[in-house]
Design an enzyme around this catalytic site. Structure first.
Site, PDB file in Angstrom:
ATOM      1  N   GLY A   1       2.167  -4.405   5.488  1.00 33.71           N
ATOM      2  CA  GLY A   1       2.175  -4.864   4.099  1.00 33.71           C
ATOM      3  C   GLY A   1       2.885  -6.185   3.913  1.00 33.71           C
TER       4      GLY A   1
ATOM      5  N   LYS B   1       6.591   9.224  -2.239  1.00 33.36           N
ATOM      6  CA  LYS B   1       7.824   8.804  -1.580  1.00 33.36           C
ATOM      7  C   LYS B   1       8.645  10.009  -1.121  1.00 33.36           C
ATOM      8  CE  LYS B   1       8.530   4.222  -3.624  1.00 33.36           C
ATOM      9  NZ  LYS B   1       9.454   3.363  -4.417  1.00 33.36           N
TER      10      LYS B   1
ATOM     11  N   THR C   1       1.998  -9.252   3.496  1.00 33.31           N
ATOM     12  CA  THR C   1       1.515 -10.297   2.582  1.00 33.31           C
ATOM     13  C   THR C   1       1.329  -9.783   1.156  1.00 33.31           C
ATOM     14  OG1 THR C   1      -0.817  -9.842   3.139  1.00 33.31           O
ATOM     15  CG2 THR C   1       0.339 -11.491   4.482  1.00 33.31           C
ATOM     16  N   GLY C   2       1.832  -8.576   0.865  1.00 34.92           N
ATOM     17  CA  GLY C   2       1.671  -8.007  -0.467  1.00 34.92           C
ATOM     18  C   GLY C   2       2.703  -8.523  -1.454  1.00 34.92           C
TER      19      GLY C   2
ATOM     20  N   ILE D   1       5.636  -7.398  -2.754  1.00 35.65           N
ATOM     21  CA  ILE D   1       7.022  -7.455  -2.308  1.00 35.65           C
ATOM     22  C   ILE D   1       7.105  -7.775  -0.824  1.00 35.65           C
ATOM     23  CG2 ILE D   1       7.363  -5.013  -1.661  1.00 35.65           C
ATOM     24  CD1 ILE D   1       9.787  -7.365  -3.636  1.00 35.65           C
ATOM     25  N   GLY D   2       6.050  -7.456  -0.082  1.00 37.46           N
ATOM     26  CA  GLY D   2       6.037  -7.734   1.351  1.00 37.46           C
ATOM     27  C   GLY D   2       6.186  -9.201   1.680  1.00 37.46           C
TER      28      GLY D   2
END
Length: 315
Positions: free
Chosen positions: A11, A133, A13-14, A16-17
């Protein structure tokens, strides 16, 4: 190099990534080999982003996170996995965790936990947005003897287009609209809320990894600052140089909107639930853990409001 973590990111380039990846790159001397695992689709649609990462010395591994053989191959030579997968893909972390535990190389796994503390109180286990989660935490707990882990719990992201922003689709959930000079505050506007700048989220991950003995097996409660909706409004008014129109959404009204959204199955349901949790004090802790992992300086409300004003006016 042998004592430096070799990091693989999911993740990367997402939303928050990208901040986490950049923060890790900024701290590159602390780490060894650096790679991201991305999909064939991202390889085609995010060419510019991936080319920039390559120029920064990042290895780009392409595959399907649902393909166990491709994940096993990617894990070779990496001892640390950082996940920044989005909310829709949280459950996909469970097989990634199981494969990491079975790997000959992976020793640490930092899951995509960023956001609301899912074990804040007794009622947290029943909140709909927390369910995936909670399953991830359960999976890690079962594998504690085979895999080290930590949870970076940051509260809501402050940056535009997250908390310090206009919310055209659901202004009743709380909104700061610069162009209209209008705010909608939840509750009486006095409820305290802890926020994290997105760049700080990235730095929190870096500090967790570089202070691993202090971080491992903990749910680290980290944030940039604690404020109230009224204090945020005052800062928007000060920086924009004008008085704003203000409306309020009571908690009862927000709960009603939340229930209706879940009954209709609309995407806004999660937004309403999270905004209600935050308004109820779900980001407040007896203490925060910033100092435990060496975090001293964080972003301020003033600089994040300034950025929100600029970005809203540029739209």
């Amino acid at each position: 190099m042998s004592d430096k973590f070799n990091i693989l990111i999911f993740g990367a380039t997402g939303n928050i990534g990208s901040y986490i990846t950049q923060a890790l790159l900024d701290a590159r001397p602390h780490f060894g080999r650096f790679a991201i695992f991305t999909s064939p689709n991202s390889l085609q649609t995010k060419t510019e982003v991936l080319d920039k990462l390559r120029r920064q010395g990042v290895d780009i591994l392409v595959g399907d996170i649902a393909n166990a053989d491709e994940v096993r191959k990617a894990y070779a030579d990496f001892d640390t996995v950082v996940s920044a997968l989005g909310r829709d893909a949280l459950a996909a972390q469970i097989p990634l965790i199981e494969l990491a535990a079975a790997s000959a190389s992976v020793r640490r796994f930092l899951p995509s936990e960023y956001g609301t503390d899912i074990e804040y109180g007794p009622a947290s286990k029943d909140e709909k947005p927390h369910q995936q989660k909670l399953k991830v935490r359960a999976a890690l707990a079962k594998l504690r003897d085979q895999l080290e882990y930590a949870y970076v719990v940051t509260g809501p992201y402050a940056d535009y287009p997250f908390f310090l922003a206009d919310v055209p689709a659901a202004p009743q959930a709380g909104s700061f609209d610069v162009k209209a000079a209008k705010a909608v505050l939840v509750g009486d506007g006095e409820g305290r809320i802890s926020l994290s700048g997105c760049s700080d989220v990235g730095r929190f991950v870096v500090h967790a990894l570089t202070h691993w003995d202090q971080a491992k097996y903990r749910a680290l409660k980290l944030n940039s600052f604690t404020t109230t909706p009224k204090e945020i409004l005052q800062e928007f008014e000060f920086q924009s140089g004008q008085r704003w129109k203000v409306e309020y959404t009571s908690l009862d009204e927000l709960r009603k909107l939340e229930q209706e959204a879940w009954e209709k199955g609309t995407p806004l349901a999660t937004l309403y639930t999270l905004r209600r949790i935050w308004a109820e004090g779900g980001t407040l802790y007896e203490r925060r853990d910033n100092e435990d992992i060496g975090v001293v300086d964080t972003q301020s409300l003033q600089e994040l409001v300034r950025d929100s004003i600029r970005r809203q006016l540029e739209k």
